[in-house]
Design an enzyme around this catalytic site. Sequence first.
Site, PDB file in Angstrom:
ATOM      1  N   LYS A 233       0.843  -1.195   0.000  1.00 25.63           N
ATOM      2  CA  LYS A 233       0.000   0.000   0.000  1.00 25.63           C
ATOM      3  C   LYS A 233       0.882   1.251   0.000  1.00 25.63           C
ATOM      4  O   LYS A 233       1.912   1.285   0.681  1.00 25.63           O
ATOM      5  CB  LYS A 233      -0.875  -0.022   1.256  1.00 25.63           C
ATOM      6  CG  LYS A 233      -1.946   1.070   1.309  1.00 25.63           C
ATOM      7  CD  LYS A 233      -2.786   0.910   2.601  1.00 25.63           C
ATOM      8  CE  LYS A 233      -3.944   1.891   2.639  1.00 25.63           C
ATOM      9  NZ  LYS A 233      -4.793   1.725   3.848  1.00 25.63           N
TER      10      LYS A 233
ATOM     11  N   SER B 296      -9.744   1.522   2.812  1.00 25.45           N
ATOM     12  CA  SER B 296      -8.883   2.297   1.963  1.00 25.45           C
ATOM     13  C   SER B 296      -7.810   1.483   1.249  1.00 25.45           C
ATOM     14  O   SER B 296      -7.240   1.950   0.273  1.00 25.45           O
ATOM     15  CB  SER B 296      -8.191   3.377   2.802  1.00 25.45           C
ATOM     16  OG  SER B 296      -7.307   2.780   3.725  1.00 25.45           O
TER      17      SER B 296
ATOM     18  N   SER C 277     -10.028  -0.695   7.039  1.00 27.56           N
ATOM     19  CA  SER C 277      -9.380  -0.523   5.734  1.00 27.56           C
ATOM     20  C   SER C 277      -8.626  -1.736   5.218  1.00 27.56           C
ATOM     21  O   SER C 277      -8.210  -1.759   4.070  1.00 27.56           O
ATOM     22  CB  SER C 277      -8.430   0.672   5.767  1.00 27.56           C
ATOM     23  OG  SER C 277      -9.155   1.874   5.648  1.00 27.56           O
TER      24      SER C 277
END
Lengths: 489, 485
Positions: free
Chosen positions: B76, B151, B175
């Site tokens: 990420k 997310s 997330s």
Amino acid sequence: MSKEKFDYFINGKKSKYEVIIGLEVHAQVLSNSKLFSSSSTKFGGDPNDQVSLIDSAFPGMLPVINEECIKQAVRTGLGLNAKINNYSVFDRKNYFYADLPQGYQISQYKNPIVGEGKVLLDMPYGTKEITIERLHLEQDAGKSIHDIDPSNTYVDLNRSGIALMEIVSKPDLRSPEEVNAYIKKLRTIMRYLGTCDGNMQEGSLRADVNISVRKIGDKKFGTRCEIKNVNSIKFMQMAIEYEASRQVELLDQGKEINQETRLFDTKKNQTRSMRSKEDAHDYRYFPDPDLLPLKLDQKLIDDLKKSLPELPDKKKERFIKDYGLSLYEANVLVSEKEISDYYEEVAKLSDKKLAATWMIGDLFAMLNDKGVSISDSPISTKNFADLIQSIKSGVISGRIGKDVFEIMVESGDNPKKIIESKGMKQQSDPKKLEMMITEILSKNKDIVEQYKAGKEKLFGFFVGEVMKVSSGKANPQLVNEILKKLLKS
Amino acid sequence: MSEITNKSLKEIVENIKSKEISSLDLTQAYIKNIEGAKKLNAFVTTTFDQALENAKKFDSKPNYEQTLPGIPLAVKDLFCTENTKTTAGSNILNNFIPSYESTVTKNLWDNGAFLLGKLNCDEFAMGSSNETSFFGNVINPVGDKLVPGGSSGGSSSALAADLTPATIGTDTGGSIRQPASFTGTVGLKPTYGLCSRWGIVAFASSLDQAGPMTKTVTDCAIMLEAMSGFDEKDSTSINKKKESYSKNLKDNVKGLKIGIPKEYRVENMPKDIDELWEKGKKILKDLGAQLIDISLPHTKYALPTYYIVAPAEASSNLARYDGVRYGYRSKKDKDLIEMYEQTRSEGFGDEVKRRILIGTYVLSSGYYDAYYLKAQKVRKLIKKDFDDNFTKVDAILTPSTPSSAFKIGEKTNDPVSMYLNDIFTVPVNLAGLPALSLPAGLDKKGYPLGLQLIGNTLDEQKILNVGYAFEKNCGFKNQIKKWWS
């Protein structure tokens, strides 16, 4: 002991006012690295040379408490006779400014590391106790530099993140003199403790000054103004005098005082408004989620307490009680750590009382004259002690002592060596002195007659003559005795 | 012939160890997949040259003792990676190249893995659909109009589309677990403090936690042991011995007590989710676990509490982005104030601004007590709910999300409905507990759904074990067709 009376009041047109002062002192913690990063805290480095990724608030960087700074705050708290809080919390104080890279200052708000304490001031009118409300730790901000370039401001983050102790007093101070004594006392205590170097020129010690005035007899405090960031005692005193008069003048005119933050303009010797209460920042304090609450082991506090050096108040008591010094002498000799260290070294090797007299008199005068601090004294403690002992034991007179002192200052030599090589030893042989005096008296028969006729003031003349003949080396006490004896016969 | 990139991380590691495949071949296979999957928009940055370099280096001097020998991994884009652009999905960091490596990614590299690229995410991890990213929305490989969750949407999408053998995300309010649920993958939010936050772009410091996203529970255990560990640079890091989660993995749940909280049966919850939950209960019961009805009475306050605490911390954490020391700076810079205002105005997207405003508001004097302080009190009660129940049960089973993946654009104009997607995941963050999202089935539309196993503090091994047993008996198989290449 006769005491003076406190008399700092401001006379308004109709009434007399007293001045109420509270201080928020910011003292830079003596530590090698910053409060939450490992950057150096050294003063005077090249701009932005002592800045870590944490100090400059890079993404993902996290603060880690520097244990030494915590210990220093605890030591200071103990030195201020204050309550040490086993539980304290670091909060974020949010505000936006160019020299504050994080956009918040890590400080302590509701739960400071140190609670209530007290400081004693020796004023001409007696001892005054000032209550310390709290002491908390916080980060210093960086520095904006406006005078390098006409159109740009530069930011130096070397100071960003250095640990500060904010020491908040109750509004217990009543005059510029008390403020002077208070700052000096705080400074002395912290220098004894080694927790702050107290260097005001380098900004290690600065204060926000809260001032209000009230009519004598009034119970309620007046509206206060805060003068931000004053960095010398002289400026603090000037700011207080100006601000107190300004407030009295307003009240005299029937006007109200606005609660506001003001700045002291050192060029005009005036305070001016910086922002009013309405414009005050909303700091949006909240506990810093990057740091867990600080829990202090009682044992750590106890151990630090045990390892504290003797502090000025205690030392002063000991000087008076054990060394027989006067309050004045003791106060002077404990006023700076270096002075008391010097004195103690000398007192160990010589007469304590005489050493105090000579230090406060001749040594201080000389240092003052030369503009050097006691740590740079041209006379070592050993040599100074030898001088005191030479006088005390009668090897030289106090008079000659002053000459020896002069030579010591110039040469740095040991006084015994000076006395020996220059033949400055005191003449203390009564027979030799009697011979010398008999001869002087026989040369001045007319004056002897006058003396005997009642002009007793002439005694000094004979002493002078003896000193002249002996080049000042005659033992003054013996000279007195022999003279009196011979003049009687 | 089954492609190497279809396999689980565990199988790939075994193939590397048995020299069936080289790190270079493996890396090339993933690069090929990534190049063919541009439509998914899962990557913000690729580091292929560097990855190939690293693969060759590994092959020339392999160390098979490592947990992740020669494994390329995409992560990420919230993890700072040394010399590789790190954007946090935001314009304000679109040119930021860190000079440092986050602790978690460094742990992965120290275990033999290397970076394949940086994965798209919601801006500053604020979002549940990966639609708030400055770099555009990510598409769920499950269907071309679907969001991958958020997310960590780039992470879930890349993992499900075989663009990385495993990945890591961050979970502040769900997330990791919600995107895992939306893509039929496994996601774990560890106990707060198990993985270091150092070098992760902060969203809400008291809630943020990094965790693994994988195809299987075993992979999850492997990744967790590689990435976790005490870090003295993070004051909230837990100082404990490292555990071998994968070695200790057991599929025996006999006698374990599984709590079923009544508060997680919410109004208007789709029937599919309810049925899935029933299915999950049955699987565990059949395996010998004991189901116990429990109550977590403050659950309904979790979402409002979260949407006070998280924005409050974010409003302060994001104050540092001012265009001065790094990142985006507006060209409108007549004076300092204009530069600041324009930089932040152009640099942040709407969702981030919304949360900065909410956070600033709830911390303001006059509102602090009513919002932030009250939220902190409720947070304690939520934690207490869990504490009280973990004296009676070993783990808690709930749905991961109240719906399956929704359509792109479906909720963008309705922030509250978007926030409601976190309803089952946020209590865990507020309590600092570990929770595992497991793929458990498909809904009527054929979209994956997940179940969540919540554990007590540092009970990662326990929930991984339950998850492992569940996985073996659930029979879930992700049916993703590679429609994008």
